[in-house]
Scaffold this active site. Sequence first.
Site, PDB file in Angstrom:
ATOM      1  CG  LEU A  21      -1.865  -1.180   1.355  1.00  0.00           C
ATOM      2  CD1 LEU A  21      -2.654  -1.120   2.646  1.00  0.00           C
ATOM      3  CD2 LEU A  21      -2.812  -1.201   0.163  1.00  0.00           C
ATOM      4  CE  LYS A  71      10.227  -5.273   5.979  1.00  0.00           C
ATOM      5  NZ  LYS A  71       9.329  -5.233   7.140  1.00  0.00           N
ATOM      6  CG  ASP A 107       8.794  -2.699  10.213  1.00  0.00           C
ATOM      7  OD1 ASP A 107       8.042  -1.928   9.585  1.00  0.00           O
ATOM      8  OD2 ASP A 107       9.262  -3.747   9.725  1.00  0.00           O
ATOM      9  N   GLY A 132       9.277 -13.430  14.242  1.00  0.00           N
ATOM     10  CA  GLY A 132       9.819 -13.089  12.925  1.00  0.00           C
ATOM     11  C   GLY A 132      10.410 -11.685  12.919  1.00  0.00           C
ATOM     12  CE1 TYR A 227      -1.857  -4.000   5.220  1.00  0.00           C
ATOM     13  CE2 TYR A 227      -0.060  -4.200   6.785  1.00  0.00           C
ATOM     14  CZ  TYR A 227      -0.526  -4.224   5.489  1.00  0.00           C
ATOM     15  OH  TYR A 227       0.339  -4.482   4.472  1.00  0.00           O
TER      16      TYR A 227
HETATM   17  P1  NAP Z   1       7.881 -13.058   9.293  1.00  0.00           P
HETATM   18  O1  NAP Z   1       9.254 -12.570   9.576  1.00  0.00           O
HETATM   19  O2  NAP Z   1       7.651 -14.006   8.166  1.00  0.00           O
HETATM   20  O3  NAP Z   1       7.309 -13.691  10.676  1.00  0.00           O
HETATM   21  C1  NAP Z   1       6.051 -14.314  10.697  1.00  0.00           C
HETATM   22  C2  NAP Z   1       5.796 -14.879  12.084  1.00  0.00           C
HETATM   23  O4  NAP Z   1       4.480 -15.451  12.076  1.00  0.00           O
HETATM   24  C3  NAP Z   1       6.755 -15.991  12.480  1.00  0.00           C
HETATM   25  O5  NAP Z   1       6.968 -15.962  13.867  1.00  0.00           O
HETATM   26  C4  NAP Z   1       5.949 -17.236  12.093  1.00  0.00           C
HETATM   27  O6  NAP Z   1       6.303 -18.412  12.808  1.00  0.00           O
HETATM   28  C5  NAP Z   1       4.561 -16.803  12.531  1.00  0.00           C
HETATM   29  N1  NAP Z   1       3.524 -17.623  11.914  1.00  0.00           N
HETATM   30  C6  NAP Z   1       3.175 -17.691  10.611  1.00  0.00           C
HETATM   31  N2  NAP Z   1       2.157 -18.570  10.467  1.00  0.00           N
HETATM   32  C7  NAP Z   1       1.883 -19.079  11.700  1.00  0.00           C
HETATM   33  C8  NAP Z   1       0.948 -20.023  12.191  1.00  0.00           C
HETATM   34  N3  NAP Z   1       0.066 -20.632  11.396  1.00  0.00           N
HETATM   35  N4  NAP Z   1       0.931 -20.277  13.523  1.00  0.00           N
HETATM   36  C9  NAP Z   1       1.796 -19.660  14.355  1.00  0.00           C
HETATM   37  N5  NAP Z   1       2.727 -18.749  13.949  1.00  0.00           N
HETATM   38  C10 NAP Z   1       2.752 -18.472  12.633  1.00  0.00           C
HETATM   39  O7  NAP Z   1       6.885 -11.831   8.990  1.00  0.00           O
HETATM   40  P2  NAP Z   1       6.923 -10.353   9.614  1.00  0.00           P
HETATM   41  O8  NAP Z   1       7.588  -9.447   8.643  1.00  0.00           O
HETATM   42  O9  NAP Z   1       7.418 -10.450  10.994  1.00  0.00           O
HETATM   43  O10 NAP Z   1       5.350  -9.975   9.560  1.00  0.00           O
HETATM   44  C11 NAP Z   1       4.416 -10.620  10.419  1.00  0.00           C
HETATM   45  C12 NAP Z   1       3.024 -10.022  10.179  1.00  0.00           C
HETATM   46  O11 NAP Z   1       3.045  -8.641  10.521  1.00  0.00           O
HETATM   47  C13 NAP Z   1       2.555 -10.069   8.712  1.00  0.00           C
HETATM   48  O12 NAP Z   1       1.175 -10.377   8.712  1.00  0.00           O
HETATM   49  C14 NAP Z   1       2.780  -8.654   8.214  1.00  0.00           C
HETATM   50  O13 NAP Z   1       1.858  -8.281   7.205  1.00  0.00           O
HETATM   51  C15 NAP Z   1       2.520  -7.849   9.471  1.00  0.00           C
HETATM   52  N6  NAP Z   1       3.252  -6.576   9.485  1.00  0.00           N
HETATM   53  C16 NAP Z   1       2.539  -5.442   9.692  1.00  0.00           C
HETATM   54  C17 NAP Z   1       3.190  -4.233   9.733  1.00  0.00           C
HETATM   55  C18 NAP Z   1       2.400  -2.969   9.934  1.00  0.00           C
HETATM   56  O14 NAP Z   1       2.929  -1.886   9.647  1.00  0.00           O
HETATM   57  N7  NAP Z   1       1.199  -3.030  10.480  1.00  0.00           N
HETATM   58  C19 NAP Z   1       4.588  -4.154   9.556  1.00  0.00           C
HETATM   59  C20 NAP Z   1       5.316  -5.351   9.384  1.00  0.00           C
HETATM   60  C21 NAP Z   1       4.618  -6.559   9.345  1.00  0.00           C
HETATM   61  P3  NAP Z   1       7.387 -19.456  12.188  1.00  0.00           P
HETATM   62  O15 NAP Z   1       8.713 -18.793  12.356  1.00  0.00           O
HETATM   63  O16 NAP Z   1       7.195 -20.648  13.028  1.00  0.00           O
HETATM   64  O17 NAP Z   1       7.010 -19.655  10.745  1.00  0.00           O
END
Ligand code: NAP
Length: 283
Positions: A21, A71, A107, A132, A227
């Site tokens: 976005l 990243k 972030d 993550g 979001y």
């Molecule tokens: P990431 O590095 O891929 O981390 C994802 C995390 O979610 C990991 O801990 C992963 O666990 C866990 N996960 C995924 N599927 C799961 C499940 N079914 N059950 C339990 N844990 C699960 O991604 P990220 O960059 O940290 O982003 C995480 C989320 O935050 C995303 O949805 C992203 O869109 C959102 N986000 C939002 C903002 C914002 O500005 N609002 C900014 C950044 C990210 P494993 O390691 O075990 O796979």
Amino acid sequence: MKFDTHTVVMGILGNPLGHSLSPLMHNQVMERSSFNGIYIPFTVEESQLGEAVTAIRALGMRGVNVTIPYKEKVIPFLDALSDQARACGAVNLIENQDGKLIGHNMDGPGFMASLRDAGISPEGEVLILGAGGAARAISYSLSMAGVQNLTFAARTQEKAKALADFINQSGGCPAGAASLDNVQESLARARMIVNCTSVGMAPKVEFSPLSSLEKAKMDAVLCDIVYNPLETRLLAMGIARGMRTIDGLSMLVYQGALSFERLTGIEPPVDYMRQVLLEHLAK
Ligand code: NAP
């Protein structure tokens, strides 16, 4: 929009970028602020990441945001990192300072700004769901902001333990690890709960990282950084219990606003940015 040799060029690097976005948000803000600039999405192949980063300098771009999956991978191509980016080992903004490429991570600061916006000062024990990239950035900022203790509950225990070790070594606050299935004790102590997993994100909106919030304090703040949708299953559970909740839109807006301010020097119209995104997400 009229472009000329003074037009400031910004953008975002990632692959795929279909979900982003950022172009919408930044282009609308520039138009509203009558700022002579453009924000372009660049879908980059990994084999050409180095060339893409070098092009920021060669083309005199002001800077670019960086998203999944680059990243961490952009770091070797940069000249310097901010303290936050170095600590998190991840960059979501590259700033071109007269040919020197500086990596930042907005972030954590974006999440902290979303708390400030809601009048919440982080304190006491915090339960972070997930381990993550976002969990790392947010927990680092929280640990430096004076929270008492952090617990990471994640599906992959080794990642939760590694993140707790990182926080313990970074000197902010003590941290520990739990499993997502055995989180009740930490839930009962937490003043704040932050979902940093992608569980609950569209299209799998019926899922929640926690099966119950029964043990949570009634006055705990429940945050979800997902979001899309704005009201995740987890937040709906908190709302049903009468808990204070914060959705992921505010963090998204503030990390964008901080990036925009860094690159343009202009104080961003945060409310307008929020409105642009809300209108888009409502469609
Ligand atoms: P990431 O590095 O891929 O981390 C994802 C995390 O979610 C990991 O801990 C992963 O666990 C866990 N996960 C995924 N599927 C799961 C499940 N079914 N059950 C339990 N844990 C699960 O991604 P990220 O960059 O940290 O982003 C995480 C989320 O935050 C995303 O949805 C992203 O869109 C959102 N986000 C939002 C903002 C914002 O500005 N609002 C900014 C950044 C990210 P494993 O390691 O075990 O796979």
